[in-house]
Design a protein around this motif. Structure first.
Motif, PDB file in Angstrom:
ATOM      1  N   VAL A  19       7.449  28.876  72.991  1.00  0.00           N
ATOM      2  CA  VAL A  19       6.021  28.956  72.690  1.00  0.00           C
ATOM      3  C   VAL A  19       5.537  27.584  72.239  1.00  0.00           C
ATOM      4  O   VAL A  19       6.111  26.961  71.354  1.00  0.00           O
ATOM      5  CB  VAL A  19       5.760  30.009  71.598  1.00  0.00           C
ATOM      6  CG1 VAL A  19       4.298  30.012  71.197  1.00  0.00           C
ATOM      7  CG2 VAL A  19       6.174  31.382  72.089  1.00  0.00           C
ATOM      8  N   ASP A  20       4.477  27.104  72.861  1.00  0.00           N
ATOM      9  CA  ASP A  20       4.003  25.742  72.595  1.00  0.00           C
ATOM     10  C   ASP A  20       2.489  25.784  72.388  1.00  0.00           C
ATOM     11  O   ASP A  20       1.726  25.925  73.344  1.00  0.00           O
ATOM     12  CB  ASP A  20       4.369  24.827  73.775  1.00  0.00           C
ATOM     13  CG  ASP A  20       3.840  23.416  73.571  1.00  0.00           C
ATOM     14  OD1 ASP A  20       3.733  22.987  72.416  1.00  0.00           O
ATOM     15  OD2 ASP A  20       3.536  22.752  74.575  1.00  0.00           O
ATOM     16  N   VAL A  21       2.059  25.689  71.131  1.00  0.00           N
ATOM     17  CA  VAL A  21       0.642  25.701  70.789  1.00  0.00           C
ATOM     18  C   VAL A  21       0.384  24.570  69.807  1.00  0.00           C
ATOM     19  O   VAL A  21       1.167  24.344  68.879  1.00  0.00           O
ATOM     20  CB  VAL A  21       0.226  27.055  70.160  1.00  0.00           C
ATOM     21  CG1 VAL A  21      -1.231  27.023  69.735  1.00  0.00           C
ATOM     22  CG2 VAL A  21       0.451  28.182  71.151  1.00  0.00           C
ATOM     23  N   VAL A  22      -0.710  23.834  70.003  1.00  0.00           N
ATOM     24  CA  VAL A  22      -1.097  22.788  69.058  1.00  0.00           C
ATOM     25  C   VAL A  22      -1.885  23.447  67.927  1.00  0.00           C
ATOM     26  O   VAL A  22      -2.943  24.036  68.156  1.00  0.00           O
ATOM     27  CB  VAL A  22      -1.961  21.713  69.742  1.00  0.00           C
ATOM     28  CG1 VAL A  22      -2.373  20.655  68.734  1.00  0.00           C
ATOM     29  CG2 VAL A  22      -1.206  21.076  70.891  1.00  0.00           C
ATOM     30  N   THR A  23      -1.373  23.394  66.713  1.00  0.00           N
ATOM     31  CA  THR A  23      -2.026  23.996  65.559  1.00  0.00           C
ATOM     32  C   THR A  23      -2.750  22.921  64.767  1.00  0.00           C
ATOM     33  O   THR A  23      -2.121  21.988  64.264  1.00  0.00           O
ATOM     34  CB  THR A  23      -1.012  24.714  64.660  1.00  0.00           C
ATOM     35  OG1 THR A  23      -0.311  25.706  65.433  1.00  0.00           O
ATOM     36  CG2 THR A  23      -1.693  25.387  63.493  1.00  0.00           C
TER      37      THR A  23
END
Length: 346
Positions: free
Chosen positions: A117-121
């Motif tokens: 899972v790759d999300v920019v937070t």
């Protein structure tokens, strides 16, 4: 007579011995020639055949000298979709993608460029962490001088992939992905952080207004009602990122190595706890709306009954007619006031 025959046989034997003696050096010479052909000739032939190269329609190649007495400078650039070109003996070929490329940031582990899972937070201006998903589209600059500079800067070093292996940028998809992860991804993260931080959570996700920090629930509801459509703000974020990314990538990479840059912001998500609070708030408002609808229905029914009764009071005959219409089917005798029963059936 016997002496002559023995003399002839000796001469014949001596001749055969000399011939057999001459045959051994010839065989040794043939073996040596065959060995030399394999040891020397085969590499030479391989080098000659390997001195030609071509590119497919989706790649551009930078050729560097690689001979025994050559330097390691760039020799030439081969454009996409070329025929076979002479590149010299033992030259090195670095092939790069020539078509549009993309870099995807997503919570779907099957579609992202990074594993898992790759999300920019990034935080909004009012301190809510927001997960950003999107895709960056770009094309490697194919100008010969620019691609030479790119190979000098990045084709002569290795990059670490997500799995820990070291790859050259021209080592297929693995090398290209490692380059993007180490060099391009930090620029994307920084631009997203800068742009998202200039907006409040409710300006990008309307449901944030339901859980804003406030001591008065009425204010929360008012904020939810006044939350503006976030489509325009998301478009502003995309436009700002597209503008800033072009400048930041050129500055970070040290040249205009990528062109046709476009970032598509696909989705903005809230932290799980915040999303749960939003869901509960929405459920509560739904229950309130349902209760209000029931109250409104009851009031409407009461008003209708009151109006109907007023009509019956003014017209008793109308009331009797309505009463007869309400009787069940099959009634033959109707005797209101009869203590033994007012309805008789067939």
């Amino acid at each position: 007579m016997a002496n002559k025959e023995s003399s002839t046989e000796r001469k014949r034997s001596a001749g055969e011995g000399r011939l057999s003696g001459l045959g051994k050096p010839r065989r040794r010479t043939a073996v040596i020639a065959a060995v030399l052909l394999v040891v020397v000739g085969w590499p030479v032939l391989s080098a000659l055949f390997g001195g030609y190269e071509r590119t497919s329609g989706g790649e551009i190649a930078v050729v560097r000298n690689g001979g025994f007495f050559d330097n390691n400078r760039i020799r030439q650039v081969i454009d996409p979709g070329s025929g076979r070109v002479w590149i010299g003996l033992y030259s090195q070929v670095h092939k790069y993608p020539a078509q549009q490329r993309f870099y995807t940031i997503t919570s779907d582990a099957r579609k992202g460029d990074e594993t898992g899972v790759d999300v920019v937070t990034v935080p909004s201006s009012d301190g809510v962490n927001m997960g950003i998903e999107g895709t960056l589209y770009f094309t490697l600059n194919q100008d010969h001088q620019v691609i030479r500079e790119f190979d000098d800067k990045y084709g002569t070093r290795k990059f670490r992939s997500a799995g820990g292996e070291m790859h050259n940028v021209y080592d297929g998809d693995e090398g290209w992905s490692a380059f993007l992860d180490q060099i391009v991804r930090p620029v994307i993260d920084n631009d997203l952080r800068s742009q998202i931080n200039s907006f409040r959570c409710a300006e990008l996700v309307s449901s944030c207004a339901l859980v804003q920090n406030t001591a008065q629930p009425a204010n929360v509801q008012a904020a939810g009602q006044k939350a503006q459509s976030n489509n325009a703000n998301i478009a502003k974020v995309q436009n700002a990122i597209n503008t800033s990314l072009a400048a930041d990538l050129e500055q970070t990479l040290g040249g205009k190595f990528v062109t046709n840059i476009h970032f598509n912001l696909v989705r903005i998500t809230l932290p799980s706890k915040v999303q749960d609070a939003v869901d509960r708030a929405q459920a509560a408002f739904a229950q309130v709306s349902e209760a209000q609808a029931k109250v409104a229905t009851a009031r409407a029914e009461a008003a209708a009954n009151k109006a109907r009764q007023n009509g019956y009071n003014k017209c008793p005959t109308c009331a009797r007619i309505e009463e007869l219409k309400a009787l069940p089917q099959g009634i033959t005798v109707y005797a209101p006031g009869n203590p033994n029963g007012s309805l008789l059936r067939d």
